[in-house]
Scaffold this motif. Structure first.
Motif, PDB file in Angstrom:
ATOM      1  N   UNK A   3       0.862  -1.187   0.000  1.00  0.00           N
ATOM      2  CA  UNK A   3       0.000   0.000   0.000  1.00  0.00           C
ATOM      3  C   UNK A   3       0.893   1.229   0.000  1.00  0.00           C
ATOM      4  N   UNK A   4       0.440   2.275  -0.662  1.00  0.00           N
ATOM      5  CA  UNK A   4       1.250   3.507  -0.702  1.00  0.00           C
ATOM      6  C   UNK A   4       1.356   4.128   0.692  1.00  0.00           C
ATOM      7  N   UNK A   5       2.397   4.913   0.887  1.00  0.00           N
ATOM      8  CA  UNK A   5       2.581   5.603   2.163  1.00  0.00           C
ATOM      9  C   UNK A   5       1.426   6.571   2.403  1.00  0.00           C
ATOM     10  N   UNK A   6       1.040   6.717   3.645  1.00  0.00           N
ATOM     11  CA  UNK A   6      -0.063   7.598   4.015  1.00  0.00           C
ATOM     12  C   UNK A   6       0.493   8.870   4.640  1.00  0.00           C
ATOM     13  N   UNK A   7      -0.203   9.938   4.376  1.00  0.00           N
ATOM     14  CA  UNK A   7       0.151  11.217   4.996  1.00  0.00           C
ATOM     15  C   UNK A   7      -1.143  11.857   5.482  1.00  0.00           C
ATOM     16  N   UNK A 119      -5.330   5.905  14.613  1.00  0.00           N
ATOM     17  CA  UNK A 119      -5.985   4.618  14.892  1.00  0.00           C
ATOM     18  C   UNK A 119      -7.043   4.291  13.844  1.00  0.00           C
ATOM     19  N   UNK A 120      -7.860   5.274  13.506  1.00  0.00           N
ATOM     20  CA  UNK A 120      -8.904   5.072  12.497  1.00  0.00           C
ATOM     21  C   UNK A 120      -8.279   4.725  11.147  1.00  0.00           C
ATOM     22  N   UNK A 121      -7.224   5.419  10.766  1.00  0.00           N
ATOM     23  CA  UNK A 121      -6.579   5.161   9.483  1.00  0.00           C
ATOM     24  C   UNK A 121      -5.973   3.758   9.442  1.00  0.00           C
ATOM     25  N   UNK A 122      -5.340   3.333  10.517  1.00  0.00           N
ATOM     26  CA  UNK A 122      -4.754   1.988  10.560  1.00  0.00           C
ATOM     27  C   UNK A 122      -5.863   0.937  10.460  1.00  0.00           C
ATOM     28  N   UNK A 123      -6.981   1.148  11.132  1.00  0.00           N
ATOM     29  CA  UNK A 123      -8.114   0.210  11.025  1.00  0.00           C
ATOM     30  C   UNK A 123      -8.580   0.096   9.568  1.00  0.00           C
ATOM     31  N   UNK A 124      -8.671   1.255   8.894  1.00  0.00           N
ATOM     32  CA  UNK A 124      -9.087   1.252   7.484  1.00  0.00           C
ATOM     33  C   UNK A 124      -8.077   0.505   6.608  1.00  0.00           C
ATOM     34  N   UNK A 125      -6.793   0.699   6.871  1.00  0.00           N
ATOM     35  CA  UNK A 125      -5.766  -0.009   6.098  1.00  0.00           C
ATOM     36  C   UNK A 125      -5.857  -1.513   6.304  1.00  0.00           C
ATOM     37  N   UNK A 126      -6.043  -1.929   7.540  1.00  0.00           N
ATOM     38  CA  UNK A 126      -6.117  -3.358   7.848  1.00  0.00           C
ATOM     39  C   UNK A 126      -7.324  -3.984   7.143  1.00  0.00           C
TER      40      UNK A 126
END
Length: 143
Positions: A3-7, A119-126
């Motif tokens: 997955x691309x890096x997130x900012x 936390x929300x972003x990591x949940x979405x990535x998972x």
């Protein structure tokens, strides 16, 4: 790379802005308007970064060094650090000769939105990427 890096507005500079807003509320509008961008930059570099790193589980106060420029601005506005601290009792602000002490819970609140967003972003990535075995975290919070 799976997955691309997130900012995003999740990191330390976002927390710095929240701490700055808190300190502005304590100092008041008159003093805050008197401080230049360079004054705030110096405060961020000298004090906020050090204070953020000092937050540990058994700490009940976080100390911020107050640069001379801030003391000067406060006195030019006819006030003192002591008066500013007394005018903001819910912050449990106290003063030392060159520092301001704030209740750790108040400072931790400056991190809350940023940490919630991470936390929300990591949940979405998972959810989006199946078979994740490792997530590489970089930046200030990764330390």
């Amino acid at each position: 790379e799976v997955h691309r890096a997130s900012r995003g507005a999740w990191g330390g500079s976002y927390v710095d802005q929240n701490i700055k807003k808190l300190v502005e509320r304590i100092l008041g509008d008159k003093v805050s308007r008197k401080l230049t961008d360079n004054d705030w930059l110096r405060f961020t570099r000298q004090s906020i970064e050090k204070a953020k790193q000092s937050i540990v589980n058994d700490t009940d106060q976080v100390f911020f060094d107050v640069p001379n420029e801030m003391h000067t601005a406060i006195s030019e506005c006819g006030s003192s650090l002591d008066e500013a601290a007394k005018s903001f009792p819910e912050a449990k602000a106290r003063h030392g000769r060159l520092s301001l002490s704030l209740d750790v819970k108040l400072v931790e609140d400056c991190f809350k939105e940023s940490l919630d967003n991470i936390s929300q972003h990591v949940r979405e990535l998972v959810r989006a990427v199946k078979g994740i075995r490792c997530i590489l975290v970089v930046g200030g919070f990764a330390e």
